[in-house]
Scaffold this motif. Sequence first.
Motif, mmCIF file in Angstrom:
data_model
loop_
_atom_site.group_PDB
_atom_site.id
_atom_site.type_symbol
_atom_site.label_atom_id
_atom_site.label_comp_id
_atom_site.label_asym_id
_atom_site.label_seq_id
_atom_site.Cartn_x
_atom_site.Cartn_y
_atom_site.Cartn_z
ATOM 1 N N PRO A 76 0.833 -1.215 0.000
ATOM 2 C CA PRO A 76 0.000 0.000 0.000
ATOM 3 C C PRO A 76 0.864 1.262 0.000
ATOM 4 O O PRO A 76 1.799 1.391 0.791
ATOM 5 C CB PRO A 76 -0.794 -0.112 1.305
ATOM 6 C CG PRO A 76 -0.715 -1.548 1.700
ATOM 7 C CD PRO A 76 0.602 -2.052 1.187
ATOM 8 N N VAL A 77 0.547 2.182 -0.863
ATOM 9 C CA VAL A 77 1.302 3.434 -0.986
ATOM 10 C C VAL A 77 0.856 4.416 0.086
ATOM 11 O O VAL A 77 -0.331 4.542 0.388
ATOM 12 C CB VAL A 77 1.100 4.054 -2.384
ATOM 13 C CG1 VAL A 77 1.812 5.390 -2.492
ATOM 14 C CG2 VAL A 77 1.612 3.092 -3.458
ATOM 15 N N ARG A 78 1.833 5.122 0.681
ATOM 16 C CA ARG A 78 1.542 6.187 1.643
ATOM 17 C C ARG A 78 2.309 7.435 1.208
ATOM 18 O O ARG A 78 3.499 7.369 0.919
ATOM 19 C CB ARG A 78 1.958 5.785 3.061
ATOM 20 C CG ARG A 78 1.193 4.597 3.596
ATOM 21 C CD ARG A 78 1.442 4.385 5.075
ATOM 22 N NE ARG A 78 2.829 4.064 5.357
ATOM 23 C CZ ARG A 78 3.288 3.753 6.568
ATOM 24 N NH1 ARG A 78 2.458 3.726 7.603
ATOM 25 N NH2 ARG A 78 4.564 3.475 6.761
ATOM 26 N N GLU A 79 1.632 8.558 1.173
ATOM 27 C CA GLU A 79 2.238 9.790 0.677
ATOM 28 C C GLU A 79 3.366 10.252 1.597
ATOM 29 O O GLU A 79 3.205 10.361 2.813
ATOM 30 C CB GLU A 79 1.173 10.884 0.558
ATOM 31 C CG GLU A 79 1.656 12.122 -0.180
ATOM 32 C CD GLU A 79 0.536 13.121 -0.417
ATOM 33 O OE1 GLU A 79 0.807 14.171 -1.015
ATOM 34 O OE2 GLU A 79 -0.602 12.840 0.013
ATOM 35 N N HIS A 80 4.528 10.533 0.990
ATOM 36 C CA HIS A 80 5.705 11.056 1.678
ATOM 37 C C HIS A 80 6.246 10.118 2.755
ATOM 38 O O HIS A 80 7.015 10.528 3.617
ATOM 39 C CB HIS A 80 5.403 12.420 2.316
ATOM 40 C CG HIS A 80 4.853 13.421 1.360
ATOM 41 N ND1 HIS A 80 5.493 13.751 0.170
ATOM 42 C CD2 HIS A 80 3.708 14.155 1.386
ATOM 43 C CE1 HIS A 80 4.785 14.653 -0.475
ATOM 44 N NE2 HIS A 80 3.691 14.906 0.236
ATOM 45 N N ARG A 81 5.866 8.854 2.710
ATOM 46 C CA ARG A 81 6.367 7.874 3.670
ATOM 47 C C ARG A 81 6.564 6.544 2.962
ATOM 48 O O ARG A 81 5.940 6.272 1.935
ATOM 49 C CB ARG A 81 5.382 7.676 4.823
ATOM 50 C CG ARG A 81 5.322 8.833 5.810
ATOM 51 C CD ARG A 81 4.589 8.392 7.065
ATOM 52 N NE ARG A 81 3.190 8.061 6.804
ATOM 53 C CZ ARG A 81 2.404 7.427 7.656
ATOM 54 N NH1 ARG A 81 2.871 7.035 8.828
ATOM 55 N NH2 ARG A 81 1.141 7.180 7.348
ATOM 56 N N PRO A 82 7.428 5.673 3.504
ATOM 57 C CA PRO A 82 7.531 4.325 2.941
ATOM 58 C C PRO A 82 6.185 3.621 3.032
ATOM 59 O O PRO A 82 5.353 3.958 3.887
ATOM 60 C CB PRO A 82 8.578 3.644 3.839
ATOM 61 C CG PRO A 82 9.342 4.764 4.454
ATOM 62 C CD PRO A 82 8.367 5.892 4.614
ATOM 63 N N PRO A 83 5.928 2.655 2.188
ATOM 64 C CA PRO A 83 4.632 1.967 2.226
ATOM 65 C C PRO A 83 4.441 1.176 3.511
ATOM 66 O O PRO A 83 5.405 0.828 4.199
ATOM 67 C CB PRO A 83 4.700 1.031 1.005
ATOM 68 C CG PRO A 83 6.148 0.827 0.772
ATOM 69 C CD PRO A 83 6.819 2.102 1.152
#
Length: 290
Positions: A76-83
Motif C-alpha cells: 500500500p502506498v503512503r504519501e511522503h512515507r515508505p509503504p
Amino acid sequence: MSLPVLSLTRVHKAYHAGLAGCSASVEVLRGVSLRVMPGELVTVEAPRAGGKTTLLFCAAGMLRPDQGEVRWPALPVREHRPPAGIAYAADRAAPYGFLTVHEALRYAATIRELHEPGSARGAEHLIDLCGLSEVADLRTALLSPAHRARLMVATALIPNPKLLLVDDVDGGPDAVGRAAFIKMLERITGTGTSIVWAARQHGAVAPAAAGYALERGMLTRTALGAVPHGRRIALELDVPSPERVVERLYPLKSRRRGEHLRVPLEGATPESILSLLRDLRIPVYGSRVV
C-alpha cells in the motif's frame, strides 16, 4: 500475475568521508538491482561493513539512494512515507530485560494496538512460529544469542508485515542454531511474508528463492547453497575419534582437521549432517560453520 513486494533498480549510495567539507566519499552500493516476489526468501551475503545495512535501509524506504529507484509495487502506498507492510529486524538487546519472552511480545503487541487497533499478531502465535516455546517463560535478559535473534524476528512480525528485512541476525555460531533459524525463516515465508535476509554467512540455504553476494558495492547472483568467490564452507564437529568417524561418513568427503572433523557443505545442510550423525549414534559435543 503477482507483483513484486520489492524492486531495486540500479541503486547507488555513497557516504561522505573524512573531515567536514572534505569532498571524499565511500561508494557503498554500486548499481544494485534486486526483485523480491510475495512469499520468497532472498539471501544477501556480505562481510562486516560490506553494505548490508545500507541496502536494507534503502529497501525499507528509510534511506534515499543517490541514484536508481526503489519501488514496492505490491504494498500500500503512503504519501511522503515508505509503504505500509515493511518490518525490520536487527540484532540488538531486547528492551525491558526483566520481562519474559511471552510478556515482551504481549507488551509490544499492546503498544501496536494502541496505534493501530486490530493490526497486531498474537504473542502465542509468534512464539510457536518462531520456535520460542521452550523459552517463553524465560526473562529476555537471559536468552542465548540464538533465541534473542528469534525474539527480534518475532517482534518484527507483530504488525503482520508483507516484507521482512533481517539485518545480520542469525542462529549464532552453532550449526544447530543456524539450521533452526533457517527453518524458522522458511515457516515465515510459508505464511506469505517475503524475507530479505542479509548476513555475513549463510552456508547452505536450501529454501531460498535466490541467493546473492554483495561485494565492493555490487550484487551478484550465486548458486543456491553455493559459496561465492571460491570460498568453501564446512561444518566443523567435535566428535570422539574423528578418524573413525571419517570412515563412516566417507560419502560426505569429510576429513580430520586437528582434533576436529570437517564436513564440506556441498549439497548438504548442517541440520541434515547432524541428523545423520544422530541416526548413526555418533555423539557431537560441539559444532560450528567455518
